[in-house]
Design a protein around this motif. Structure first.
Motif, PDB file in Angstrom:
ATOM      1  N   PHE A   1      37.585  29.007  81.055  1.00  0.00           N
ATOM      2  CA  PHE A   1      37.732  28.696  82.472  1.00  0.00           C
ATOM      3  C   PHE A   1      39.005  29.318  83.022  1.00  0.00           C
ATOM      4  O   PHE A   1      39.024  29.855  84.139  1.00  0.00           O
ATOM      5  N   GLY A   2      40.076  29.264  82.219  1.00  0.00           N
ATOM      6  CA  GLY A   2      41.333  29.856  82.660  1.00  0.00           C
ATOM      7  C   GLY A   2      41.237  31.356  82.816  1.00  0.00           C
ATOM      8  O   GLY A   2      41.701  31.925  83.815  1.00  0.00           O
ATOM      9  N   ALA A   3      40.630  32.034  81.842  1.00  0.00           N
ATOM     10  CA  ALA A   3      40.523  33.493  81.911  1.00  0.00           C
ATOM     11  C   ALA A   3      39.690  33.920  83.114  1.00  0.00           C
ATOM     12  O   ALA A   3      40.042  34.873  83.821  1.00  0.00           O
ATOM     13  N   LEU A   4      38.573  33.230  83.365  1.00  0.00           N
ATOM     14  CA  LEU A   4      37.757  33.559  84.530  1.00  0.00           C
ATOM     15  C   LEU A   4      38.497  33.266  85.833  1.00  0.00           C
ATOM     16  O   LEU A   4      38.354  34.003  86.819  1.00  0.00           O
ATOM     17  N   SER A   5      39.292  32.220  85.839  1.00  0.00           N
ATOM     18  CA  SER A   5      40.063  31.881  87.037  1.00  0.00           C
ATOM     19  C   SER A   5      41.128  32.930  87.327  1.00  0.00           C
ATOM     20  O   SER A   5      41.385  33.260  88.500  1.00  0.00           O
ATOM     21  N   PHE A   6      41.745  33.475  86.279  1.00  0.00           N
ATOM     22  CA  PHE A   6      42.702  34.559  86.509  1.00  0.00           C
ATOM     23  C   PHE A   6      42.016  35.727  87.203  1.00  0.00           C
ATOM     24  O   PHE A   6      42.585  36.362  88.095  1.00  0.00           O
ATOM     25  N   GLY A   7      40.783  36.018  86.801  1.00  0.00           N
ATOM     26  CA  GLY A   7      40.035  37.085  87.447  1.00  0.00           C
ATOM     27  C   GLY A   7      39.722  36.765  88.900  1.00  0.00           C
ATOM     28  O   GLY A   7      39.749  37.645  89.760  1.00  0.00           O
ATOM     29  N   ALA A   8      39.433  35.487  89.174  1.00  0.00           N
ATOM     30  CA  ALA A   8      39.144  35.085  90.554  1.00  0.00           C
ATOM     31  C   ALA A   8      40.377  35.253  91.431  1.00  0.00           C
ATOM     32  O   ALA A   8      40.283  35.698  92.585  1.00  0.00           O
ATOM     33  N   TRP A   9      41.542  34.924  90.893  1.00  0.00           N
ATOM     34  CA  TRP A   9      42.790  35.122  91.641  1.00  0.00           C
ATOM     35  C   TRP A   9      43.023  36.599  91.937  1.00  0.00           C
ATOM     36  O   TRP A   9      43.665  36.958  92.912  1.00  0.00           O
TER      37      TRP A   9
ATOM     38  N   GLY B   1      38.586  41.395  87.695  1.00  0.00           N
ATOM     39  CA  GLY B   1      38.596  41.300  86.243  1.00  0.00           C
ATOM     40  C   GLY B   1      39.316  42.447  85.570  1.00  0.00           C
ATOM     41  O   GLY B   1      38.818  43.045  84.627  1.00  0.00           O
ATOM     42  N   THR B   2      40.529  42.777  86.036  1.00  0.00           N
ATOM     43  CA  THR B   2      41.226  43.930  85.497  1.00  0.00           C
ATOM     44  C   THR B   2      41.994  43.577  84.235  1.00  0.00           C
ATOM     45  O   THR B   2      42.196  42.407  83.894  1.00  0.00           O
ATOM     46  N   ILE B   3      42.441  44.614  83.566  1.00  0.00           N
ATOM     47  CA  ILE B   3      43.194  44.465  82.325  1.00  0.00           C
ATOM     48  C   ILE B   3      44.530  43.775  82.552  1.00  0.00           C
ATOM     49  O   ILE B   3      45.165  43.298  81.603  1.00  0.00           O
ATOM     50  N   LEU B   4      44.974  43.689  83.808  1.00  0.00           N
ATOM     51  CA  LEU B   4      46.251  43.048  84.111  1.00  0.00           C
ATOM     52  C   LEU B   4      46.234  41.556  83.779  1.00  0.00           C
ATOM     53  O   LEU B   4      47.283  40.926  83.725  1.00  0.00           O
ATOM     54  N   GLU B   5      45.050  41.000  83.546  1.00  0.00           N
ATOM     55  CA  GLU B   5      44.957  39.593  83.166  1.00  0.00           C
ATOM     56  C   GLU B   5      45.369  39.358  81.719  1.00  0.00           C
ATOM     57  O   GLU B   5      45.438  38.211  81.272  1.00  0.00           O
ATOM     58  N   ALA B   6      45.651  40.410  80.956  1.00  0.00           N
ATOM     59  CA  ALA B   6      46.006  40.247  79.548  1.00  0.00           C
ATOM     60  C   ALA B   6      47.244  39.381  79.380  1.00  0.00           C
ATOM     61  O   ALA B   6      47.301  38.549  78.464  1.00  0.00           O
TER      62      ALA B   6
END
Length: 245
Positions: A154-162, A167-172
């Protein structure tokens, strides 16, 4: 993007993740080591930054590195994993097979790096490679893995929503710190596998590597860090879809 490129991207990224993750455990556990006694927080950070390094290495495939994440993305209703790669049974199989093989390779590479420590210690705890419960209780160990992986998904998908859903690699980086936080908060009961490949690949490596005096690979427990994260990842994807849909 070809499925062959996806396969090798995920394999390489997962191998780096496991090399660094299992490596930090070995560094903390083996007495004749500069990191001996580093404790759980060092291990949590090692795993977190192992995730970050693996994600960046697997940029071509989106750096999923985790069957629970792959299935969670499917459950979220996503149509593509990366541009040109549709979410379907074939692509899911490519991602998961690459993650499992990469995890096994990463564990073998860690064994090579710590070969003399394994030989010198006189035993080889399976918990260097894979996870296990502090208090054995099948339903509650399963609950812990489900909850921890739900938070990850849920957290990883939420980072993408922000990030506008790109859904870029910057969410790493935020995902790396999320992994550290999950380890610090929910990692105590079971060692927080939160990734079927992370646990199963190294567990197989421990079972077959020529390590002297190794203990049991604890196959009776091995299904929990596979099934729990899969349930948690799918729940994370479904609830994210409902919440943001």
């Amino acid at each position: 993007m070809s499925l062959g490129s996806i396969f090798f991207s995920e394999l390489i990224g997962t191998a780096i993740l496991i090399l660094l993750g299992v490596g930090v455990v070995a560094n903390a556990v083996f007495p004749k080591n500069n990191g001996f006694g580093g404790g759980n927080l060092m291990i949590n950070f090692g795993w977190g930054f192992g995730v970050m390094a693996g994600v960046y290495a697997a940029y071509k495939s989106g750096g999923q590195l985790n069957p629970a994440v792959t299935l969670g993305i499917w459950a979220s209703g996503a149509k593509t994993f990366v541009p040109g790669v549709d979410v379907n049974a074939g692509s899911i199989a490519v991602y998961i097979s690459a993650q499992l093989i990469g995890a096994f390779i990463g564990a073998v590479l860690c064994w090579l790096a710590y070969k003399k420590q394994f030989d010198d210690r006189g035993d080889a705890p399976s918990l260097i490679f894979s996870t296990g419960p502090q208090i054995k209780s099948t339903p509650w160990n399963l609950v812990t893995e489900i909850l921890a992986t739900f938070v990850l998904m849920f957290g990883a998908l939420s980072f993408g929503a922000w990030n506008g859903g790109k859904g870029t690699i910057l969410e790493a980086l935020p995902v790396a710190f999320l992994v550290v936080g999950i380890g610090a908060s929910l990692g105590g009961p079971t060692g927080y596998a939160i990734n079927p490949a992370r646990d199963l690949g190294p567990r197989i490596a421990h079972a077959i590597l020529p390590i002297p005096n190794k203990d049991s690979s604890n196959w009776a427990y091995a299904w929990i860090p596979v099934v729990g994260p899969i349930i948690g990842g799918i729940l994370g994807g479904l609830i994210f879809h409902w919440y943001h849909g």
